[in-house]
Each structure stands twice: as C-alpha cells, then as structure tokens.
Design a protein around this motif. Structure first.
Motif, PDB file in Angstrom:
ATOM      1  N   LEU A  46       0.843  -1.191   0.000  1.00 50.17           N
ATOM      2  CA  LEU A  46       0.000   0.000   0.000  1.00 50.17           C
ATOM      3  C   LEU A  46       0.878   1.241   0.000  1.00 50.17           C
ATOM      4  O   LEU A  46       1.831   1.352   0.770  1.00 50.17           O
ATOM      5  N   LEU A  47       0.538   2.177  -0.872  1.00 53.34           N
ATOM      6  CA  LEU A  47       1.139   3.502  -0.894  1.00 53.34           C
ATOM      7  C   LEU A  47       0.055   4.515  -0.550  1.00 53.34           C
ATOM      8  O   LEU A  47      -0.982   4.571  -1.212  1.00 53.34           O
ATOM      9  N   ILE A  48       0.269   5.301   0.509  1.00 50.71           N
ATOM     10  CA  ILE A  48      -0.658   6.348   0.915  1.00 50.71           C
ATOM     11  C   ILE A  48      -0.030   7.688   0.562  1.00 50.71           C
ATOM     12  O   ILE A  48       1.051   8.022   1.061  1.00 50.71           O
ATOM     13  N   LEU A 125      -3.654   4.741  -2.123  1.00 52.28           N
ATOM     14  CA  LEU A 125      -4.688   5.556  -1.501  1.00 52.28           C
ATOM     15  C   LEU A 125      -4.220   7.003  -1.516  1.00 52.28           C
ATOM     16  O   LEU A 125      -3.179   7.330  -0.941  1.00 52.28           O
ATOM     17  N   VAL A 126      -4.968   7.865  -2.203  1.00 53.44           N
ATOM     18  CA  VAL A 126      -4.639   9.287  -2.307  1.00 53.44           C
ATOM     19  C   VAL A 126      -5.598  10.066  -1.404  1.00 53.44           C
ATOM     20  O   VAL A 126      -6.819   9.903  -1.498  1.00 53.44           O
ATOM     21  N   GLY A 159     -12.811  -1.642  -3.333  1.00 54.38           N
ATOM     22  CA  GLY A 159     -12.212  -0.494  -2.666  1.00 54.38           C
ATOM     23  C   GLY A 159     -10.788  -0.767  -2.243  1.00 54.38           C
ATOM     24  O   GLY A 159     -10.264  -1.873  -2.388  1.00 54.38           O
ATOM     25  N   VAL A 160     -10.162   0.275  -1.709  1.00 55.22           N
ATOM     26  CA  VAL A 160      -8.773   0.196  -1.283  1.00 55.22           C
ATOM     27  C   VAL A 160      -8.666   0.665   0.158  1.00 55.22           C
ATOM     28  O   VAL A 160      -9.102   1.772   0.494  1.00 55.22           O
ATOM     29  N   SER A 161      -8.135  -0.183   1.010  1.00 55.94           N
ATOM     30  CA  SER A 161      -7.777   0.173   2.379  1.00 55.94           C
ATOM     31  C   SER A 161      -8.891   0.950   3.079  1.00 55.94           C
ATOM     32  O   SER A 161     -10.057   0.548   3.075  1.00 55.94           O
ATOM     33  N   LYS A 192      -3.715  -0.542 -11.863  1.00 54.89           N
ATOM     34  CA  LYS A 192      -3.515  -0.672 -10.427  1.00 54.89           C
ATOM     35  C   LYS A 192      -4.773  -0.229  -9.677  1.00 54.89           C
ATOM     36  O   LYS A 192      -5.495   0.659 -10.120  1.00 54.89           O
ATOM     37  N   ALA A 193      -4.998  -0.842  -8.539  1.00 56.34           N
ATOM     38  CA  ALA A 193      -6.122  -0.462  -7.685  1.00 56.34           C
ATOM     39  C   ALA A 193      -5.762   0.808  -6.937  1.00 56.34           C
ATOM     40  O   ALA A 193      -4.783   0.844  -6.185  1.00 56.34           O
ATOM     41  N   ALA A 194      -6.528   1.871  -7.152  1.00 51.25           N
ATOM     42  CA  ALA A 194      -6.253   3.151  -6.505  1.00 51.25           C
ATOM     43  C   ALA A 194      -7.560   3.842  -6.177  1.00 51.25           C
ATOM     44  O   ALA A 194      -8.508   3.814  -6.963  1.00 51.25           O
ATOM     45  N   SER A 195      -7.604   4.448  -5.002  1.00 52.11           N
ATOM     46  CA  SER A 195      -8.755   5.242  -4.570  1.00 52.11           C
ATOM     47  C   SER A 195      -8.255   6.610  -4.137  1.00 52.11           C
ATOM     48  O   SER A 195      -7.229   6.709  -3.457  1.00 52.11           O
ATOM     49  N   MET A 196      -8.973   7.633  -4.532  1.00 47.31           N
ATOM     50  CA  MET A 196      -8.663   8.987  -4.078  1.00 47.31           C
ATOM     51  C   MET A 196      -9.851   9.505  -3.282  1.00 47.31           C
ATOM     52  O   MET A 196     -10.968   9.562  -3.792  1.00 47.31           O
ATOM     53  N   VAL A 197      -9.595   9.855  -2.024  1.00 47.57           N
ATOM     54  CA  VAL A 197     -10.639  10.395  -1.157  1.00 47.57           C
ATOM     55  C   VAL A 197     -10.435  11.899  -1.050  1.00 47.57           C
ATOM     56  O   VAL A 197      -9.353  12.369  -0.665  1.00 47.57           O
ATOM     57  N   LEU A 198     -11.466  12.649  -1.402  1.00 44.01           N
ATOM     58  CA  LEU A 198     -11.437  14.099  -1.334  1.00 44.01           C
ATOM     59  C   LEU A 198     -12.264  14.555  -0.137  1.00 44.01           C
ATOM     60  O   LEU A 198     -13.366  14.052   0.082  1.00 44.01           O
ATOM     61  N   THR A 199     -11.715  15.465   0.631  1.00 42.13           N
ATOM     62  CA  THR A 199     -12.414  15.980   1.808  1.00 42.13           C
ATOM     63  C   THR A 199     -12.664  17.478   1.648  1.00 42.13           C
ATOM     64  O   THR A 199     -11.945  18.174   0.936  1.00 42.13           O
TER      65      THR A 199
END
Length: 242
Positions: A46-48, A125-126, A159-161, A192-199
């Motif tokens: 995992l890369l965060i 995970l971004v 999903g990712v992590s 690649k499996a990647a998810s970007m969470v925006l807050t």
C-alpha cells in the motif's frame, strides 16, 4: 505569371518573436526519486499519498518518526530549497508519500509517473482536498464532506484500504486536478487499484472525517490530537527530516 516554385516567398506576417510561440517547449527534465541506501525498496502493498493539509496533519503525531525511504526531486527547482516536494516514509510495511511542497501543475503527470513506476505499490490511496474554487459553490462552507473516486481495478476489489467505507463522489465535475488526479490517471493506465478520497473543507480537522479516522487507526495516531494549524506552511514537519 508568378512561379510558385522558384519565386521568393512573400514576407511573413509574423515577427520572429511571434513564430517562437508556435515552437515546441523544451523538454522538462525527468523527476528523480532518490532512494535511501539504508532502506531498500520493500515492494509495498500500500502507498498512501498525503496531499491535503488534513491528511498531512497526521504525520507529526506518529508514535515514532518513520524512517525516510526516498525523496522525489524536481531538477528544475532551485537547489537552495530546504526540502524536496515529496518525501516517502516507511511505516509498518506501508509507504507514506507526503507532499511537503507544492508540485507545479504542468509537472504533476511526470511526478505521478515517477512515483508509481519506481515504488510499484499493489494499491494506492490518495488523500486530497476539494479546493474552494473547484466545486462551483455547491458545498456548504462549514459542512464536512468526503467522497472518493476509484480506478476500475479498485472497484473490482471493492475499494482500497481505508477508502472502502467512503461513498462515491457525485457529481465529480471538474474539481479534481493536480498531483492526486495525475496519480489516479497513472494507476488507471497501469491497471492498479487506486482510490482517491477528497475531503471538504480543505482545512478541516482529521477527526471530522471517517477516512481520516480509519487511516489514523492504521498509523497508530489519535486523530483528535491532530490539528491542521500545526502543518500550516509545513514548518513543523521538520522533526521528520532528522
């Protein structure tokens, strides 16, 4: 009658300075990822990628200073800069890539390519933020909101992590750009499996978001103690450089 082959061409309507505007820009140097010899590549699962001030606020509260794994340098930036734009730390089998400095928009794609190709994580995970000028006033100024965008591989995995519990962002509109979007595009092209969470809001405290609380739990951090004000200007992250 004029001979179009042998007659001299008419004078250009453009000045030499105007013609330079149509020339291709000089190629930009490739970003350099310098890996610490003391910490060889661990082939991370995992890369965060920490981009938003909210996510960066978690770093100073890690139980122990994580060892530096790599630094990403942009050759065109002045050498007198105190810190590289991105530093990658090792923390319990995962890699934490912290965007300590701003990455120019025109260099985001090259930086994303260097990070993903050199580190070769299984999942990404971004953690980024919605900028105030990118959502066209559709969000309340003080109401915390989180949403995610995913690559096709991440959707197939569910999903990712820590992003698995986050709802899909709708509508995405045109609010996503910069380094986070470039990393997502690079992961999509590489399968690649990647998810970007925006807050939102950009400067909200980590404890206000479920994804930040889950990431904090994985890192062993109490999110209630993390305040965004502590990373204003990112000066207080200097303890991680020693």
């Amino acid at each position: 009658m004029e001979n179009v082959v042998t007659d001299a061409p008419p004078p250009s309507r453009f000045s030499p300075d105007d013609l330079d505007n149509f020339a291709a820009p000089p190629p930009q140097p490739t970003p350099i990822l310098v890996v610490s010899p003391a910490n060889p590549s661990p082939a991370p699962g995992l890369l965060i990628l920490l981009i938003s001030p909210t996510s960066l606020a978690l770093l100073p509260h890690l139980s122990s200073s994580p060892p530096l794994h790599a630094s990403l340098l942009l050759p065109e930036l002045p050498l007198e800069r105190s810190h590289p734009p991105i530093r990658v730390y090792l923390h319990e089998g995962a890699l934490l890539a912290a965007a300590h400095g701003a990455v120019p928009a025109h260099r985001a794609r090259a930086v994303a390519r260097s990070l993903v190709s050199a580190l070769q994580p299984e999942e990404v995970l971004v953690l980024d933020a919605v900028l105030s000028g990118s959502y066209r006033g559709r969000l309340a100024a003080d109401e915390p909101v989180e949403g995610k965008l995913e690559t096709r591989a991440a959707r197939m995995r569910g999903g990712v992590s820590a992003a698995r519990g986050v709802a899909t962002l709708a509508p995405p509109g045109s609010m996503v750009d910069g380094l986070g979007a470039a990393v997502m595009a690079e992961c999509e092209m590489r399968g690649k499996a990647a998810s970007m969470v925006l807050t939102w809001p950009e400067g909200a405290r980590p404890v206000e978001f479920g994804v930040m609380r889950r990431v904090a739990a994985e890192l062993g951090v109490d999110p209630a103690q993390a305040a965004v004000g502590r990373v204003s200007g990112r000066a207080e992250l200097d303890a991680l450089y020693t």
